[in-house]
Design an enzyme around this catalytic site. Structure first.
Site, PDB file in Angstrom:
ATOM      1  N   SER A   1      15.753  19.850 -15.225  1.00 17.40           N
ATOM      2  CA  SER A   1      14.658  20.810 -15.347  1.00 17.40           C
ATOM      3  C   SER A   1      15.199  22.120 -15.883  1.00 17.40           C
ATOM      4  CB  SER A   1      13.991  21.040 -13.982  1.00 17.40           C
ATOM      5  OG  SER A   1      13.115  22.157 -14.025  1.00 17.40           O
TER       6      SER A   1
ATOM      7  N   HIS B   1       0.835  -1.215   0.000  1.00 17.60           N
ATOM      8  CA  HIS B   1       0.000   0.000   0.000  1.00 17.60           C
ATOM      9  C   HIS B   1       0.867   1.263   0.000  1.00 17.60           C
ATOM     10  CE1 HIS B   1      -3.280  -2.752   1.178  1.00 17.60           C
ATOM     11  NE2 HIS B   1      -2.386  -3.257   2.006  1.00 17.60           N
TER      12      HIS B   1
END
Length: 500
Positions: free
Chosen positions: A303, A173
């Site tokens: 970036s 999870h």
């Protein structure tokens, strides 16, 4: 007076200037232009397609001669010599004239092999060259995919062995769970790819040619050619199949081979895409944790705005391409389901798209997976820090058992651990401080029996179960036999590298 904004708006709203960037005004498919490899592009190229048509015509004529049809050695020799002599402009001219691509190429072949012209395509229908060529291209593409799958698995093998016993947090999870090892996690990726390889092998071994079937699959034209001799028609089908390097032809067909074959092939490609997406999804998440990172070149920019970033762009590209490939079996399923009776032509346009593109994309995906796996970087200290932030909670059961063995009261100890755990958790979540559960236990006299042994009891390697042994067993029992059986593929270098 016009402002700069007015001048800009006037410029941008004007028509595109004539004779400007004229060589850049046609759409270029990014899958081909930006990503596809030369090897897979060749498999689906016009050169491969139309020379295969000529090979099929030559194989048909050769088999027909062997079975008694009046075809001369001179005609066959002329066909063999001219297989690679294709005038594409002439073929396109004839296609415009006849509005039929196959007849355009029949005449282009006959133009350079005039003695053979009378017997080219004898008894055949368009799908004889079209469908059989598709199958040849699919097989060649599968062989290339197999090679790259084996090479990727072999690279991951080295990574799994190197990190077979490095403890790391397991996640269920996406929440911290029992420890595993970095190498064991890698075997999960490898197992998926191994299952894909088995499917690829199955497709390669079982893929049938369409064979020699005629216009609606009844072989009527060939039965006429051989004066009603059924055995010769069967022999022709078998012989052409052999000459083209296949073990078998599909038992029955309409005009085309069943499009369920396309669905099956694209499902295998989808399976590879699924495996790649899962692996690269894990790497993207691990990159965020700064535990594992994909290769990052010295001059690479993560970036344009944030100069410090190291984005997992290769893994992201894999996921992006994989998402497209996973969508293709649905299109193939609809194509197969909507084929009326012996054939409808609504299969043609879409198959020209999803067959090549499925293979082109998976080929790129495997190149990327190999590149990522070969340069995958693990940061052991970060991995350990994350383990040690959670391990105190996981180790409490071991501490409890050791104290009970030395005379402690299980219920009293359990309650003390519960209280300490809640308090430590509050410090971690409420104050943002490190987990101090072990310090609390070390100061509590209830646990005096194990105080001298706490460091040993929270050694991460005590909590990975059989993960290292599972890696060893998986490698020796499942991976090594496959690598050995395909070792000749390991030394074949790809023409292209990852360059974007």
């Amino acid at each position: 007076m016009s402002t700069n904004a007015d001048k800009f708006l006037e410029l941008t709203h004007a028509p595109f200037p004539a004779n400007t960037l004229s060589d850049q005004q046609v759409y270029e498919h990014p899958l081909v232009k930006r990503y596809a490899t030369k090897e897979m592009s060749f498999v689906w190229s016009p050169a491969m397609k139309f020379t295969t048509w000529r090979k099929l015509w030559t194989a048909l004529a050769t088999a027909e001669q062997e079975l008694g049809i009046e075809i001369t050695d001179e005609q066959l020799e002329e066909m063999r010599k001219k297989i690679y002599d294709i005038d594409f402009e002439f073929a396109e001219k004839k296609e415009r004239e006849f509005r039929h691509d196959v007849m355009g190429h029949v005449h282009a072949f006959g133009e350079v092999a005039p003695k053979a012209m009378p017997i080219i395509h004898l008894g055949a229908t368009s799908c004889y060259v079209g469908d059989n060529t598709d199958i040849v291209q699919i097989k060649e593409a599968l062989l290339l995919i197999k090679r790259k799958l084996v090479q990727t698995i072999n690279i991951l093998r080295k990574f799994a062995v190197e990190y077979r016993d490095l403890p790391t947090l397991g996640f269920t999870h996406y929440q911290p769970a029992q420890l595993t090892t970095v190498g064991k996690r890698c075997t999960l990726w490898m197992q998926d790819l191994l299952l894909d390889l088995q499917k690829v092998d199955q497709e390669i071994n079982e893929l049938p040619m369409r064979g020699v079937k005629g216009t609606t699959g009844t072989q009527a034209s060939f039965l006429e050619l051989f004066d009603g001799d059924h055995e010769k028609v069967k022999a022709l089908n078998k012989r052409v199949t052999e000459l083209m390097g296949f073990k078998k032809a599909i038992p029955v067909s309409g005009q085309t081979y069943t499009r369920k074959i396309d669905y099956s092939v694209l499902s295998v490609l989808s399976g590879i895409a699924q495996s790649a997406y899962k692996m690269c999804g894990d790497i993207r998440l691990l990159s965020n944790l700064k535990e594992v990172e994909e290769p990052f070149s010295k001059t690479q920019i993560g970036s344009s705005a944030m100069a410090y970033k190291r984005n997992p762009m290769r893994s992201e590209r894999v996921c992006s391409l994989a998402r497209y490939v996973m969508s293709l079996p649905n299109a193939a399923a609809n194509t197969h389901a909507n084929q009326w009776f012996e054939r409808t032509l609504d299969d043609s346009a879409i198959r020209r798209i999803y067959l090549p593109e499925g293979f082109l994309a998976v080929d790129v995906i495997l190149n990327l997976l190999s590149n990522i796996a070969d340069g995958l970087h693990v940061w052991p200290n970060v991995v350990k820090a994350h383990v040690m932030a959670e391990l105190p909670f996981m180790s409490t059961e071991v501490i409890l058992m050791e104290c009970v063995k030395k005379g402690g009261d299980r219920q009293v100890l359990h309650e003390a651990i519960r209280v300490h755990s809640m308090d430590a958790g509050a410090v971690v979540k409420g104050e943002g401080k490190p987990n101090d559960l072990m310090e609390r236990i070390a100061k509590d006299s209830l646990f005096a029996a194990v105080h001298a042994d706490l460091d040993r009891l929270i050694d991460p390697k005590l909590f990975v179960g059989r993960a290292p042994e599972q890696v060893d067993e998986f490698i020796s029992e499942e991976i090594d036999p496959v690598i050995e059986a395909n070792k000749e593929l390991l030394n074949i270098e790809s023409v292209d590298d990852v360059n974007v």
